[in-house]
Design a protein around this motif. Structure first.
Motif, PDB file in Angstrom:
ATOM      1  N   PRO A   1       0.829  -1.206   0.000  1.00 13.74           N
ATOM      2  CA  PRO A   1       0.000   0.000   0.000  1.00 13.74           C
ATOM      3  C   PRO A   1       0.865   1.258   0.000  1.00 13.74           C
ATOM      4  CG  PRO A   1      -0.834  -1.568   1.592  1.00 13.74           C
ATOM      5  CD  PRO A   1       0.458  -2.125   1.085  1.00 13.74           C
ATOM      6  N   LYS A   2       0.372   2.274  -0.720  1.00 18.54           N
ATOM      7  CA  LYS A   2       1.181   3.483  -0.918  1.00 18.54           C
ATOM      8  C   LYS A   2       1.459   4.210   0.395  1.00 18.54           C
ATOM      9  CE  LYS A   2       1.181   3.137  -5.421  1.00 18.54           C
ATOM     10  NZ  LYS A   2       2.363   2.524  -6.050  1.00 18.54           N
ATOM     11  N   ASP A   3       0.549   4.028   1.382  1.00 20.16           N
ATOM     12  CA  ASP A   3       0.755   4.766   2.629  1.00 20.16           C
ATOM     13  C   ASP A   3       1.686   4.030   3.597  1.00 20.16           C
ATOM     14  OD1 ASP A   3      -1.042   2.730   2.930  1.00 20.16           O
ATOM     15  OD2 ASP A   3      -2.207   3.746   4.489  1.00 20.16           O
ATOM     16  N   VAL A   4       2.175   2.886   3.185  1.00 14.87           N
ATOM     17  CA  VAL A   4       3.128   2.163   4.039  1.00 14.87           C
ATOM     18  C   VAL A   4       4.522   2.361   3.462  1.00 14.87           C
ATOM     19  CG1 VAL A   4       3.802  -0.079   4.954  1.00 14.87           C
ATOM     20  CG2 VAL A   4       1.384   0.443   4.618  1.00 14.87           C
ATOM     21  N   ARG A   5       5.408   2.794   4.328  1.00 14.78           N
ATOM     22  CA  ARG A   5       6.770   3.036   3.857  1.00 14.78           C
ATOM     23  C   ARG A   5       7.534   1.710   3.781  1.00 14.78           C
ATOM     24  NH1 ARG A   5       8.336   7.255   8.173  1.00 14.78           N
ATOM     25  NH2 ARG A   5       6.578   6.260   9.193  1.00 14.78           N
ATOM     26  N   PHE A   6       8.552   1.694   2.936  1.00 18.84           N
ATOM     27  CA  PHE A   6       9.296   0.456   2.655  1.00 18.84           C
ATOM     28  C   PHE A   6      10.711   0.562   3.210  1.00 18.84           C
ATOM     29  CE2 PHE A   6      12.074  -1.846  -0.491  1.00 18.84           C
ATOM     30  CZ  PHE A   6      11.743  -3.125  -0.082  1.00 18.84           C
ATOM     31  N   GLY A   7      11.204  -0.561   3.702  1.00 21.52           N
ATOM     32  CA  GLY A   7      12.563  -0.573   4.237  1.00 21.52           C
ATOM     33  C   GLY A   7      13.322  -1.825   3.841  1.00 21.52           C
ATOM     34  N   LEU A   8      14.632  -1.745   3.917  1.00 24.13           N
ATOM     35  CA  LEU A   8      15.502  -2.891   3.638  1.00 24.13           C
ATOM     36  C   LEU A   8      16.385  -3.137   4.851  1.00 24.13           C
ATOM     37  CD1 LEU A   8      16.757  -2.184   0.007  1.00 24.13           C
ATOM     38  CD2 LEU A   8      15.251  -4.054   0.724  1.00 24.13           C
ATOM     39  N   SER A   9      16.662  -4.403   5.081  1.00 23.61           N
ATOM     40  CA  SER A   9      17.452  -4.750   6.253  1.00 23.61           C
ATOM     41  C   SER A   9      18.513  -5.768   5.875  1.00 23.61           C
ATOM     42  CB  SER A   9      16.519  -5.333   7.322  1.00 23.61           C
ATOM     43  OG  SER A   9      17.246  -6.044   8.283  1.00 23.61           O
ATOM     44  N   PHE A  10      19.669  -5.662   6.512  1.00 23.29           N
ATOM     45  CA  PHE A  10      20.712  -6.683   6.350  1.00 23.29           C
ATOM     46  C   PHE A  10      21.417  -6.864   7.684  1.00 23.29           C
ATOM     47  CE2 PHE A  10      25.257  -7.635   5.620  1.00 23.29           C
ATOM     48  CZ  PHE A  10      25.090  -8.935   5.174  1.00 23.29           C
ATOM     49  N   HIS A  11      21.612  -8.104   8.058  1.00 23.00           N
ATOM     50  CA  HIS A  11      22.327  -8.412   9.299  1.00 23.00           C
ATOM     51  C   HIS A  11      23.393  -9.461   9.027  1.00 23.00           C
ATOM     52  CE1 HIS A  11      19.658  -6.916  12.775  1.00 23.00           C
ATOM     53  NE2 HIS A  11      19.424  -6.199  11.705  1.00 23.00           N
ATOM     54  N   ALA A  12      24.578  -9.222   9.517  1.00 23.73           N
ATOM     55  CA  ALA A  12      25.644 -10.231   9.465  1.00 23.73           C
ATOM     56  C   ALA A  12      26.643  -9.898  10.566  1.00 23.73           C
ATOM     57  CB  ALA A  12      26.337 -10.219   8.111  1.00 23.73           C
ATOM     58  N   PRO A  13      27.224 -10.913  11.168  1.00 16.62           N
ATOM     59  CA  PRO A  13      28.167 -10.635  12.268  1.00 16.62           C
ATOM     60  C   PRO A  13      29.510 -10.144  11.749  1.00 16.62           C
ATOM     61  CG  PRO A  13      27.989 -12.997  11.895  1.00 16.62           C
ATOM     62  CD  PRO A  13      27.046 -12.350  10.931  1.00 16.62           C
ATOM     63  N   GLY A  14      29.736  -8.853  11.873  1.00  9.33           N
ATOM     64  CA  GLY A  14      31.002  -8.270  11.421  1.00  9.33           C
ATOM     65  C   GLY A  14      32.203  -8.871  12.130  1.00  9.33           C
ATOM     66  N   SER A  15      32.007  -9.307  13.365  1.00 13.27           N
ATOM     67  CA  SER A  15      33.141  -9.860  14.110  1.00 13.27           C
ATOM     68  C   SER A  15      33.564 -11.212  13.537  1.00 13.27           C
ATOM     69  CB  SER A  15      32.775 -10.023  15.578  1.00 13.27           C
ATOM     70  OG  SER A  15      31.623 -10.832  15.694  1.00 13.27           O
ATOM     71  N   GLU A  16      32.657 -11.884  12.845  1.00 12.55           N
ATOM     72  CA  GLU A  16      32.993 -13.206  12.310  1.00 12.55           C
ATOM     73  C   GLU A  16      33.332 -13.174  10.828  1.00 12.55           C
ATOM     74  OE1 GLU A  16      29.888 -15.969  13.414  1.00 12.55           O
ATOM     75  OE2 GLU A  16      29.909 -15.156  15.446  1.00 12.55           O
ATOM     76  N   ILE A  17      32.821 -12.187  10.104  1.00 15.12           N
ATOM     77  CA  ILE A  17      33.134 -12.142   8.671  1.00 15.12           C
ATOM     78  C   ILE A  17      34.119 -11.030   8.341  1.00 15.12           C
ATOM     79  CG2 ILE A  17      30.885 -13.115   8.041  1.00 15.12           C
ATOM     80  CD1 ILE A  17      30.050 -10.331   7.110  1.00 15.12           C
ATOM     81  N   GLY A  18      34.409 -10.177   9.302  1.00 15.01           N
ATOM     82  CA  GLY A  18      35.316  -9.059   9.062  1.00 15.01           C
ATOM     83  C   GLY A  18      34.529  -7.820   8.673  1.00 15.01           C
ATOM     84  N   MET A  19      35.020  -6.683   9.121  1.00 12.87           N
ATOM     85  CA  MET A  19      34.260  -5.450   8.909  1.00 12.87           C
ATOM     86  C   MET A  19      34.297  -4.980   7.460  1.00 12.87           C
ATOM     87  SD  MET A  19      32.807  -4.983  11.682  1.00 12.87           S
ATOM     88  CE  MET A  19      31.997  -3.484  11.169  1.00 12.87           C
ATOM     89  N   VAL A  20      35.374  -5.265   6.753  1.00 16.61           N
ATOM     90  CA  VAL A  20      35.443  -4.855   5.339  1.00 16.61           C
ATOM     91  C   VAL A  20      34.381  -5.609   4.543  1.00 16.61           C
ATOM     92  CG1 VAL A  20      36.892  -4.827   3.277  1.00 16.61           C
ATOM     93  CG2 VAL A  20      37.887  -4.293   5.497  1.00 16.61           C
ATOM     94  N   ARG A  21      34.280  -6.904   4.807  1.00 14.31           N
ATOM     95  CA  ARG A  21      33.292  -7.706   4.083  1.00 14.31           C
ATOM     96  C   ARG A  21      31.880  -7.294   4.489  1.00 14.31           C
ATOM     97  NH1 ARG A  21      31.883 -13.819   4.081  1.00 14.31           N
ATOM     98  NH2 ARG A  21      30.750 -13.903   2.126  1.00 14.31           N
TER      99      ARG A  21
END
Lengths: 232, 750
Positions: free
Chosen positions: B543-563
């Motif tokens: 619906p047009k009155d609902v705003r849209f968002g994107l999310s991403f989660h990953a453990p930087g401590s395990e994959i490295g902060m650059v990645r």
């Protein structure tokens, strides 16, 4: 680098064989679209996004395409949405995807048509694969085979990059799969007008839209050296 | 042990050359290639293949006129060993292909030993390779293992968890996680002793330069590009090239400065920008040296020619090139009748055949050389933590200490960094759902991130308004949940997204994205083109009155902060494609994932770059949201335990058993925890050493710390604190070995 040699231009006065001449008449592959539907627009947008996020080094061709799809028969006409969903694609479809991905990332590329010479056994094997998939194989005209790939422009040189295996194709190598004729295709989003008549590949001057037969490619079948490379 | 000499019949013929290091396996020594090159230059020379066990298969190569199996490094008297060798050197030359033997020979200073002087070896030794300062190359970052676990973990995070654990002279093992690093370190320490280090991985093409020099004068050099390599990185085919002038000229000057004699090899990785990274400087010819000879550069032949003053029988300096490329093959040859084969392989080859992996006995020699590890100074605890321990009262153990000052410092630091940047912060409740942290979060103006309806209920109890809650879990929000609309809800699947779109459960409805090249069970997999098309279609239905968002989660401590940052960028790019395709704008970008507290500056810098990019790409972006958990609370709790047994092992190492176990510190094998002894009002961190702290349960893996230096007076009753236990060590702790079942524990909570 030695000065560029003039190539023979299409239609050449006389090709070294009728099979070779037949292959020069092939129309370059082009993916089509389902107009008015989301599917093909989404496929093109997806290719663009994948190209932008791929871990290719700067100014390098899209190696992710070679990793993602295996080479095999494609049934034409082929649309963008069908191409991105396929497990195997032929060189024409792979080149279409690679050119699109390259242009998204700003890599100056053109499409290249090649005719290469192969040994009989390899050609028979390919013919059998295409026949098993019920796809015509007129791209094979023994001892030659037609191929499409990407030309990456580096100054006035064209470097050939093959999306089938993700490798650069070195020119001038004798033997297995040697290049007999080459054509640089006009069109696309790249203004080739900035390179009128100045692009060279392996010392051969290329002219947009014209087939160039390598001057040393005559008498191929009789004088074929032993295979020296497995790259296809 | 007597040396085993196999003498050929016939008259000796000068020059005689001893070639040492002749193993021919997947990781070959250069002896065989060196001998073939010498044979080409000097067809009548007497070539003596020398190694230290019959396992060295290259000794069977008929290129050798004699074979000399010397006594094992671990057993022989080195003076006798040298005098035997010196006897032969009255009429022979020696070219060694064994790094450690070269080191030993350098100290002997014999004119007929064609190896570099000691000072040159020091200047080219790993990991610093100080001589490389004269070359236009880069060196990958390195860190000695002795630097301590916390530093090592930080190094690995900084290098995206692609590091090589390397022996001081030989062998390297790739590690991509803390457990792999510990395992590799343990294996290499067992083989080589001390002196190990980690080196950042560099991706690119393998390139090497080999050269021959005599008393500082470069005789010739050649470059190869590695076209095929073994899993260990050993070349299997390559093309031979001239050394580019930008390397050749400074190398010539450098070799002169080092007064180099003998062969040498510089191993590089050429990265995508065509920059050369120097990985190794080997003080000997490479195993592929004969490939260079085939291409017209006979380096061993030139070396012997220059050293002996004898002209090669064939033109060693410029032999006719046979090919500018080479391939290595495997083929059987007849074994020498007079050279014993190794014993048939036993069921446990590594145990039954000592040295099977290193037939030249380099590990034994390395240990004999007796490298000493520099002493390490324990880290100092930061002021807040020290003060927290001073104020703490530990009555019962094991006990989890809330470290108030440390917590306040972490929350304040985050608020001060995020606020001016206009970045919203949501505390990740699952990391540690304790009221003290909830209160601190609310005081800091943070939102709450919940992953389940139960957490939502808890968050509301703690005083957050529903509009300040971000929901981001794989469990879809149930229809009956009261606290809606939430501030934002991110679906883990397309099905959940469609549900959220039909009955808007939040002001912002979004989806968690699984970007390409990231294996994960979570999020919508946009790596699949069909799924991407379905995402676009579903977004068109929002619906047009609902705003849209994107999310991403990953453990930087395990994959490295650059990645982590690269993956976040991928999500932004897919968001761009969705916007262009559907015309719907991205209003919220939610970037989550556990980062270590010590990566705070790196994390914030990455977030700033990502927010800048997101605001540039998404014209209608209202909010960039981060969801730290570990970074806020990991250091804010410590597990305090008491020593219940102290042991000294026959080898001298010490172990203590404490009254806490792996159930109290479940992340003990995932990342290193700082460990301190609490004495009076002070906490003193343990340094790095050979000792261990064992947990109280009967599980093999219940080892709470390894590689620590326990104080000499450690005793039963001492209080030991495991720091950094405030994140998942707290929320995922379990009651094991306490007589409490999961069901009864749940009833106790009720």
């Amino acid at each position: 680098m030695p000065s560029a040699r003039e190539c023979l231009v299409s239609p050449p006065p006389k090709w070294s064989s009728e099979s070779l001449a037949a292959l020069t008449r092939r129309v370059p592959s082009a993916l089509s679209r389902h107009d008015g539907h989301l599917c093909c627009a989404a496929a093109i947008a997806w290719v663009g996004a994948m190209a932008r996020v791929a871990p290719e080094p700067h100014a390098q061709p899209p190696g992710w395409i070679s990793h993602r799809w295996r080479w095999g028969p494609s049934r034409w006409p082929l649309t963008w949405c069908e191409a991105v969903r396929a497990e195997r694609l032929d060189c024409g479809a792979l080149t279409e995807l690679a050119v699109e991905a390259s242009l998204v990332t700003g890599l100056p590329v053109v499409k290249i048509q090649l005719i290469q010479e192969w040994d009989r056994e390899r050609l028979l094997e390919w013919q059998a694969r295409w026949a098993a998939a019920s796809v015509e194989s007129s791209w094979i005209q023994a001892p030659f085979a037609y191929h499409e790939l990407v030309g990456v422009l580096r100054g006035t040189s064209v470097m050939l990059w093959d999306p089938v295996d993700g490798l650069w194709k070195e020119g001038g190598q004798p033997g297995y799969g040697r290049v007999v004729a080459i054509r640089l295709l006009p069109g696309g989003r790249l203004p080739l007008s900035s390179h009128p008549g100045t692009l060279t590949w392996d010392g051969v001057r290329l002219r947009s839209g014209l087939w160039c037969e390598r001057p040393d490619s005559t008498g191929l079948a009789a004088n074929r050296p032993s295979p020296t490379s497995l790259s296809t | 042990m007597r040396d085993w000499l196999v003498r050929a019949t016939g008259d000796p013929f000068m020059p005689a050359i001893i070639v040492s290091g002749c193993h021919s396996g997947p990781n070959p020594s250069p002896g065989v290639g060196t001998a073939h090159s010498l044979r080409q230059a000097f067809p009548s020379a007497r070539l003596i293949g020398r190694d230290f066990s019959a396992l060295s298969s290259g000794l069977h190569d008929p290129v050798f006129d004699e074979v000399w199996i010397a006594g094992r490094w671990g057993e022989v008297d080195l003076n006798t060993h040298w005098s035997l060798l010196a006897d032969r050197l009255t009429s022979a030359w020696l070219i060694s292909g064994l790094d450690l033997e070269v080191t030993w020979l350098a100290d002997r200073g014999h004119a007929r030993v064609l190896c570099p002087p000691r000072a040159a070896l020091v200047a080219t030794a790993k990991p610093t390779i100080s001589a490389a300062a004269d070359l236009p190359v880069r060196l990958p970052e390195t860190l000695p293992l002795a630097a301590g676990d916390c530093e090592l973990h930080r190094f690995c995070r900084r290098n995206d968890w692609r590091v090589w654990v390397k022996g001081p002279e030989h062998e390297a093992i790739l590690a991509t996680s803390w457990s792999e690093l510990q395992s590799a370190a343990s294996a290499l320490e067992g083989t080589w002793g001390s002196g190990l280090f980690v080196q950042a991985d560099v991706s690119g093409q393998g390139v090497s330069v080999a050269f021959a020099a005599l008393q500082g004068e470069l005789l010739d050099a050649v470059m190869i590009e590695k076209h095929a390599t073994t899993p260990e990185g050993k070349v299997w085919s390559g093309s031979v090239h001239q050394v580019p002038p930008e390397i050749a000229a400074p190398l010539q000057g450098l070799l002169r400065k080092l007064d180099w004699t003998g062969g040498g090899e510089l191993e590089f990785i050429r990265d995508s920008a065509r920059k050369l990274w120097l990985i190794e400087w080997n003080p000997r010819f490479p195993a592929w040296v004969h490939g260079a000879t085939l291409a017209g550069h006979n380096l061993p032949g030139l070396l012997l020619h220059a050293a002996s003053g004898e002209g090669p029988e064939q033109r060693a300096a410029a032999p006719s090139p046979m090919s500018t490329a080479f391939a290595r093959i495997v083929v059987e040859i007849p074994a020498r009748r007079d050279l014993p084969l190794p014993q048939p392989t036993a069921p446990f080859p590594e145990q039954a055949v000592p040295g099977a992996k290193h037939p030249s006995g380099m590990p034994q020699f390395a240990k004999r050389l007796g490298r000493t590890e520099p002493p390490t100074t324990p880290e100092e605890l930061d002021a807040e933590l020290q003060q927290d321990f001073t104020e703490a009262t530990c009555t019962n153990t094991p006990q989890r200490l809330h470290l108030r000052r440390t917590a306040e410092h972490a929350f304040a630091r985050m608020r001060q960094a995020a606020e001016p940047l206009g970045i919203a912060v949501a505390y990740s409740i699952k990391t540690n759902p304790k009221p003290a942290f909830a209160a601190l979060s609310r005081r800091s103006g943070f939102l709450a991130e919940a992953i389940s309806p139960d957490e939502v209920a808890w968050v509301v109890e703690q005083g957050w308004k529903p509009s300040d809650i971000v929901y981001n879990g794989p469990l879809p929000i149930p229809e009956r949940m009261k606290a809606i609309p939430l501030g934002a809800a991110f679906a883990d699947s397309l099905a959940a997204f469609r549900q959220y779109a039909e009955r808007p459960v939040a002001h912002v409805v979004g989806m968690r994205v699984r970007p390409p090249l990231y294996p994960s069970r979570f999020g919508v997999d946009v790596n699949v083109p069909e799924e991407f098309q379905r995402v676009a279609a579903a977004l068109q239905q929002l619906p047009k009155d609902v705003r849209f968002g994107l999310s991403f989660h990953a453990p930087g401590s395990e994959i490295g902060m650059v990645r982590w940052e690269q993956l976040c960028r991928s999500v932004i790019e897919f968001g761009r494609a969705l916007e262009e395709l559907t015309g719907r704008s991205v209003s919220m970008l939610n970037l989550g994932g556990g980062a270590a507290p010590t990566d705070f500056e790196i994390y914030i810098a990455a977030v700033v770059r990502l927010a800048t990019q997101a605001r540039d790409v998404f014209q209608q972006l209202e909010s960039v949201l981060i969801e730290p958990g570990r970074m806020l609370v990991q250091s804010a709790e410590a597990l305090v335990s008491r020593v219940v047994e102290a042991r000294t092992l026959p080898t001298g190492e010490r172990e203590v058993v404490v009254d806490a176990g792996i159930g109290d510190l479940p992340m003990t094998r995932v990342f290193p925890h700082r460990v301190a002894r609490l004495r009076g009002e002070r906490a003193v961190l343990f340094g790095r050493g050979p000792d261990r702290i064992l947990g109280r349960t009967c599980m093999e893996q219940d080892i709470l710390a390894t590689g620590v230096d326990l104080p000499a007076d450690v005793a039963v009753g001492d209080v030991i604190a495991f720091c950094d236990a405030g994140a998942y060590d707290a929320s995922m702790a379990y009651a094991f070995g306490t007589g409490v079942s999961r069901e009864s524990a749940a009833q106790m909570v009720v």
